[in-house]
Design a protein around this motif. Structure first.
Motif, short mmCIF file in Angstrom:
data_model
loop_
_atom_site.label_atom_id
_atom_site.label_comp_id
_atom_site.label_asym_id
_atom_site.label_seq_id
_atom_site.Cartn_x
_atom_site.Cartn_y
_atom_site.Cartn_z
N LYS A 1 -74.29 -68.06 3.36
CA LYS A 1 -73.49 -69.60 3.98
C LYS A 1 -74.94 -70.93 3.93
CE LYS A 1 -70.96 -70.81 7.99
NZ LYS A 1 -70.25 -70.92 9.06
N PRO B 1 -70.49 -75.82 -1.39
CA PRO B 1 -70.28 -75.22 0.14
C PRO B 1 -68.41 -74.49 0.12
CG PRO B 1 -69.18 -77.13 -0.65
CD PRO B 1 -70.01 -77.11 -1.24
N ASP B 2 -68.09 -74.16 -0.61
CA ASP B 2 -67.12 -73.03 -1.40
C ASP B 2 -67.92 -72.04 -1.59
OD1 ASP B 2 -64.98 -74.63 -0.75
OD2 ASP B 2 -65.31 -75.98 -2.57
N SER C 1 -68.55 -68.18 -2.78
CA SER C 1 -68.43 -66.82 -2.24
C SER C 1 -68.87 -65.88 -3.73
CB SER C 1 -66.88 -66.15 -2.35
OG SER C 1 -67.08 -64.89 -2.43
N SER D 1 -68.39 -63.74 -11.32
CA SER D 1 -67.80 -65.18 -11.34
C SER D 1 -68.52 -65.84 -12.29
CB SER D 1 -68.45 -65.85 -9.53
OG SER D 1 -68.39 -66.87 -9.80
N ASP E 1 -69.89 -69.42 -12.04
CA ASP E 1 -71.08 -69.78 -11.50
C ASP E 1 -72.53 -69.84 -11.20
OD1 ASP E 1 -71.38 -69.49 -8.50
OD2 ASP E 1 -70.44 -68.31 -8.94
#
Length: 327
Positions: free
Chosen positions: A196, A205-206, A208, A213, A215
């Protein structure tokens, strides 16, 4: 006689001082003129690139690679671990581990594995060693972030209230943990806070944490973690400790001790630089180079060796010497 001299010379650089990890894809690794090289095929010509195996700890072979028996013989003589992996240095399939090909050598110390086994079958002592690893993990993060000026340029400070509070709370939780499962739960909460913190500094900001994933922050975290696993596997192989005798992770996974040892450095180096490199839009190769540079800069492998050696001999009472070897 000439071959004996060359083989001995390959081991001149201690594993804890070696600088190189290689990730290779779409090439052929072979022996050429007594050296290990990899061949890349171009439209007009084929190029050979030398691998300085005496100063290499781990080679990761990605997609489209092959390796010859002669090359493996030279790599084994130099004590280089070889791992097969998916594209980009991470597993090809979710949940797949890198499978390490350990060099076969009987001339390694026995005191470390004997010391490790002297406490491993005692649950209380195993928990004590797991706690020690986690305490040292926090200390290494604080030292690394304090010294690394490049991290501070991106706003990563070891004395930020958010980081200090997370570490303080986690250290207290480590002391109070009565079982491995409780310790794992507190570790997960601590790591989540670090994610975080890093995500906020690098405009994710998003974010996880999801190993599947697509990203770049998650991709780089996967990639960097496997580089750390390579260092951990090499440390354990040199000290002669089997990967299955974990103190914290995966009782059903035979390589879990690699994860325990890699955790010593992942938060301090891999985590922040995965987010920074994703924020900067770097390519995978640039991220790898950054990680390797930081491993060297902060003596990550030396730290791993010292911690594993210390824990191995924590309860070891035998009077055996260590053959005068320093790793």
């Amino acid at each position: 006689m000439k071959q004996q001299v060359e083989t001995a010379a390959l081991k001149a650089i201690l594993h804890s001082k070696r600088a190189n990890i290689y990730y290779l894809d779409k090439c052929r690794v072979m022996q050429k003129d007594g050296r290990v090289v990899y061949l890349t095929e171009g439209k007009k010509e084929n190029l050979y690139w030398n691998i300085p195996i005496a100063n290499t700890t781990v080679i990761l072979l990605g997609t489209g690679t092959s390796i010859t028996q002669a090359a493996m013989r030279l790599l084994a003589s130099a004590g280089v671990l070889v791992g097969f992996c998916g594209g980009g240095g991470t597993p090809l399939f979710a949940g797949t581990e890198v499978e390490w090909l350990n060099p076969q050598s009987e001339y390694r110390p026995t005191s470390y594995v004997q010391g490790w086994l002297s406490f491993w079958f005692d649950e209380a002592r195993r928990l004590a060693v797991a706690k020690h690893f986690q305490q040292q993990r926090c200390s290494f993060l604080q030292r690394t972030w304090e010294k690394d000026r490049e991290l501070s340029d991106y706003g990563f400070y070891f004395d930020d209230p958010e980081v200090e509070d997370a570490i303080t709370l986690y250290k207290k939780g480590i002391e109070k943990a009565a079982s491995i499962s409780e310790l794992l739960s507190k570790e997960a909460a601590f790591t989540k806070k670090l994610y975080k913190y890093a995500a906020a500094l690098t405009d994710f900001p998003d974010f996880s944490r999801n190993r599947d994933s697509g990203d770049w922050a998650n991709i780089f975290l996967n990639h960097g973690n496997y580089l750390a696993y390579g260092l951990a596997a090499c440390t354990l192989w040199v000290l002669g400790i089997p990967h299955g005798f974990a103190v914290m992770h995966g009782k059903t996974r035979r390589g879990a001790l690699v994860f325990d040892v890699a955790d010593l450095i992942k938060d301090a180096i891999v985590l922040p630089w995965a987010f920074i490199c994703a924020y900067e839009g770097m390519a995978g190769q640039e991220f790898r180079q950054t990680c390797l540079q930081k491993f060297t800069e902060h003596h990550a492998m030396d730290f791993m060796f010292e911690e594993v050696k210390q824990c191995s001999l924590m309860y070891y009472k035998a009077g055996d010497s260590h053959d005068g070897i320093i790793y």
